[in-house]
Motif scaffolding. Structure first.
Motif, PDB file in Angstrom:
ATOM      1  N   THR A   1      61.156   5.839  85.094  1.00  0.00           N
ATOM      2  CA  THR A   1      61.590   4.481  84.778  1.00  0.00           C
ATOM      3  C   THR A   1      62.756   4.084  85.661  1.00  0.00           C
TER       4      THR A   1
ATOM      5  N   ALA B   1      66.501  -0.903  80.783  1.00  0.00           N
ATOM      6  CA  ALA B   1      65.313  -0.310  81.402  1.00  0.00           C
ATOM      7  C   ALA B   1      64.381  -1.418  81.874  1.00  0.00           C
TER       8      ALA B   1
ATOM      9  N   TYR C   1      57.663  -0.629  83.088  1.00  0.00           N
ATOM     10  CA  TYR C   1      56.955   0.102  84.141  1.00  0.00           C
ATOM     11  C   TYR C   1      55.959  -0.821  84.828  1.00  0.00           C
TER      12      TYR C   1
END
Length: 113
Positions: free
Chosen positions: A2, A106, A109
């Protein structure tokens, strides 16, 4: 793995003039450590002397930005890491170097990135 955004706003970094070089040296050392570890993707500071603009799909350019991002400034690092825990460890290193807390986010993805 990540990708994580580690960042801080300009106002969070309150350093006396005589301490700026030490902060710069310390933050560059953490960047080099991240590069040496193979986790560095990108980083830098927003140039606050250049005003933001919005570009529409037809190429039209207007002054300003989205209201919720009008205060987007400060320093950023994007690291590719195996876990959130690793991101928190790197954020602590940047926090110590820059002498201010770091925000960690984050990225979703995306196999194409």
């Amino acid at each position: 793995m990540t990708k994580y955004l580690i960042s801080f706003p300009s106002g969070a970094m309150v350093i006396p003039e005589e301490g700026l070089q030490a902060v710069s040296d310390a933050s560059h050392a953490v960047v080099q450590e991240a590069k040496d570890a193979g986790v560095w993707v990108f980083g830098g500071g927003i140039d606050e002397s250049v005003p933001p603009v919005m570009v529409d799909g037809d190429g039209a350019v207007t002054e300003g930005t989205y209201p919720q991002t009008s205060q987007l400034e400060g320093g950023y690092a994007v690291l590719e890491l195996p876990s959130r825990e690793a991101a928190l460890t790197w954020a602590a290193k940047f926090a110590a170097a820059c002498r201010c807390a770091q925000e960690v986010r984050a990225f979703h993805y995306d196999p194409a990135s």
